[in-house]
Design a protein around this motif. Structure first.
Motif, mmCIF file in Angstrom:
data_model
loop_
_atom_site.group_PDB
_atom_site.id
_atom_site.type_symbol
_atom_site.label_atom_id
_atom_site.label_comp_id
_atom_site.label_asym_id
_atom_site.label_seq_id
_atom_site.Cartn_x
_atom_site.Cartn_y
_atom_site.Cartn_z
ATOM 1 N N PRO A 139 26.250 25.660 -29.259
ATOM 2 C CA PRO A 139 24.956 25.817 -28.241
ATOM 3 C C PRO A 139 23.700 24.956 -28.428
ATOM 4 C CG PRO A 139 24.945 27.679 -29.907
ATOM 5 C CD PRO A 139 26.168 26.701 -30.017
ATOM 6 N N GLY A 140 23.672 24.238 -29.567
ATOM 7 C CA GLY A 140 22.687 23.252 -29.937
ATOM 8 C C GLY A 140 23.158 21.837 -29.413
ATOM 9 N N HIS A 141 24.273 21.591 -28.940
ATOM 10 C CA HIS A 141 24.860 20.280 -28.412
ATOM 11 C C HIS A 141 24.955 19.299 -29.479
ATOM 12 C CE1 HIS A 141 24.576 20.935 -23.805
ATOM 13 N NE2 HIS A 141 24.309 22.049 -24.485
ATOM 14 N N ARG A 142 25.200 19.775 -30.895
ATOM 15 C CA ARG A 142 25.422 18.871 -31.822
ATOM 16 C C ARG A 142 26.514 17.904 -31.664
ATOM 17 N NH1 ARG A 142 27.261 21.306 -35.733
ATOM 18 N NH2 ARG A 142 27.755 23.120 -34.613
ATOM 19 N N THR A 143 26.506 16.701 -32.062
ATOM 20 C CA THR A 143 27.549 15.878 -31.747
ATOM 21 C C THR A 143 28.213 15.219 -33.192
ATOM 22 O OG1 THR A 143 26.221 13.983 -31.430
ATOM 23 C CG2 THR A 143 26.857 15.236 -29.441
ATOM 24 N N GLY B 245 44.165 15.607 -34.610
ATOM 25 C CA GLY B 245 43.232 15.271 -33.545
ATOM 26 C C GLY B 245 43.455 14.139 -32.515
ATOM 27 N N VAL B 246 43.534 14.364 -31.345
ATOM 28 C CA VAL B 246 43.567 13.314 -30.520
ATOM 29 C C VAL B 246 42.201 12.557 -29.660
ATOM 30 C CG1 VAL B 246 44.653 12.527 -28.178
ATOM 31 C CG2 VAL B 246 45.836 14.262 -29.664
ATOM 32 N N SER B 247 41.560 13.660 -29.326
ATOM 33 C CA SER B 247 40.192 13.112 -28.727
ATOM 34 C C SER B 247 39.407 14.427 -28.450
ATOM 35 C CB SER B 247 40.464 12.619 -27.230
ATOM 36 O OG SER B 247 39.252 12.375 -26.828
ATOM 37 N N CYS B 248 38.181 14.204 -28.317
ATOM 38 C CA CYS B 248 37.201 15.407 -28.439
ATOM 39 C C CYS B 248 35.876 14.714 -27.451
ATOM 40 C CB CYS B 248 36.730 15.914 -29.662
ATOM 41 S SG CYS B 248 35.705 14.740 -30.448
ATOM 42 N N ILE C 185 29.309 12.256 -25.246
ATOM 43 C CA ILE C 185 30.009 11.691 -26.088
ATOM 44 C C ILE C 185 31.565 12.038 -26.330
ATOM 45 C CG2 ILE C 185 29.432 13.212 -28.158
ATOM 46 C CD1 ILE C 185 28.725 10.753 -29.679
ATOM 47 N N THR C 186 32.156 10.978 -26.652
ATOM 48 C CA THR C 186 33.675 11.235 -26.765
ATOM 49 C C THR C 186 34.115 10.510 -28.037
ATOM 50 O OG1 THR C 186 34.135 9.531 -25.463
ATOM 51 C CG2 THR C 186 34.075 11.441 -24.284
ATOM 52 N N TYR C 187 35.361 10.952 -28.514
ATOM 53 C CA TYR C 187 36.043 10.419 -29.796
ATOM 54 C C TYR C 187 37.366 10.362 -29.319
ATOM 55 C CZ TYR C 187 31.525 10.712 -32.122
ATOM 56 O OH TYR C 187 30.246 10.543 -32.387
ATOM 57 N N TYR C 188 37.982 9.386 -30.081
ATOM 58 C CA TYR C 188 39.451 9.062 -29.921
ATOM 59 C C TYR C 188 40.022 8.845 -31.297
ATOM 60 C CZ TYR C 188 38.455 9.000 -24.890
ATOM 61 O OH TYR C 188 38.176 9.129 -23.617
ATOM 62 N N ARG C 189 41.387 9.155 -31.481
ATOM 63 C CA ARG C 189 42.007 8.624 -32.644
ATOM 64 C C ARG C 189 42.295 7.058 -32.252
ATOM 65 N NH1 ARG C 189 44.987 11.826 -35.082
ATOM 66 N NH2 ARG C 189 46.297 10.087 -36.381
ATOM 67 N N ASP C 190 42.611 6.422 -33.447
ATOM 68 C CA ASP C 190 42.834 4.963 -33.124
ATOM 69 C C ASP C 190 43.880 4.557 -32.352
ATOM 70 O OD1 ASP C 190 41.735 3.839 -36.395
ATOM 71 O OD2 ASP C 190 40.543 4.310 -34.621
ATOM 72 N N SER C 191 45.270 5.524 -32.391
ATOM 73 C CA SER C 191 46.317 5.238 -31.696
ATOM 74 C C SER C 191 46.353 5.487 -30.351
ATOM 75 C CB SER C 191 47.421 5.767 -32.509
ATOM 76 O OG SER C 191 46.981 7.343 -32.316
ATOM 77 N N VAL C 192 45.512 6.232 -29.726
ATOM 78 C CA VAL C 192 45.248 6.579 -28.290
ATOM 79 C C VAL C 192 44.016 5.732 -27.716
ATOM 80 C CG1 VAL C 192 46.207 8.692 -28.829
ATOM 81 C CG2 VAL C 192 43.780 8.663 -28.412
ATOM 82 N N GLU C 193 43.136 5.147 -28.266
ATOM 83 C CA GLU C 193 41.966 4.554 -27.935
ATOM 84 C C GLU C 193 42.256 3.536 -26.972
ATOM 85 O OE1 GLU C 193 38.771 4.517 -29.562
ATOM 86 O OE2 GLU C 193 38.073 4.098 -27.609
#
Length: 129
Positions: free
Chosen positions: A101-105, A46-49, A56-64
């Motif tokens: 659909p529930g916009h879970r994060t 995973g790279v980012s989502c 909300i966004t998430y990144y792997r450490d190496s690309v942050e």
């Protein structure tokens, strides 16, 4: 349902690329979307989502700090802006979507390929001088 990536290519170290993922056959604001990559001989990672509305966004450490994920739901498109690219970023990059659909994060932070059901065909990124 189809996801199509574009924007890959050959770039020198320190350069930039912007990947695009265009979705068809679905309303993308019902989906969480992630970017993943796979280098030869390595597992997909995973790279980012990004959440359904970009909340909300998430990144792997190496690309942050170097990569930025964003989305334009009106265009059914998710982007990955990649700056200061390094040779170790070389891989095939895939976008993936999961019905949410529930916009879970909470599930997004795992950046796990197993959490996504729909995948694009990938776009090659090569970082080399």
């Amino acid at each position: 349902l189809q996801l199509v990536e574009s924007g890959g290519g050959l770039v020198q170290p320190g350069g930039s690329l912007r990947l695009s993922c265009v979705a068809s056959g679905l309303t993308i604001d019902l989906y969480g979307v992630g970017w993943f990559r796979q280098a030869p001989g390595k597992e997909r990672e995973g790279v980012s989502c990004i959440g359904n509305s970009g909340e909300i966004t998430y990144y792997r450490d190496s690309v942050e700090g170097r990569f930025t994920i964003s989305r334009d739901n009106a265009k059914n498109t998710v982007y990955l802006q990649m700056n200061n690219l390094k040779p170790e970023d070389t891989a095939v990059y895939y976008c993936a979507a999961e019905f949410n659909p529930g916009h879970r994060t909470v599930w997004l932070q795992d950046l796990s390929p197993r959490d996504y059901d729909y995948w694009g065909q990938g776009t090659q990124v090569i970082v080399s001088s």
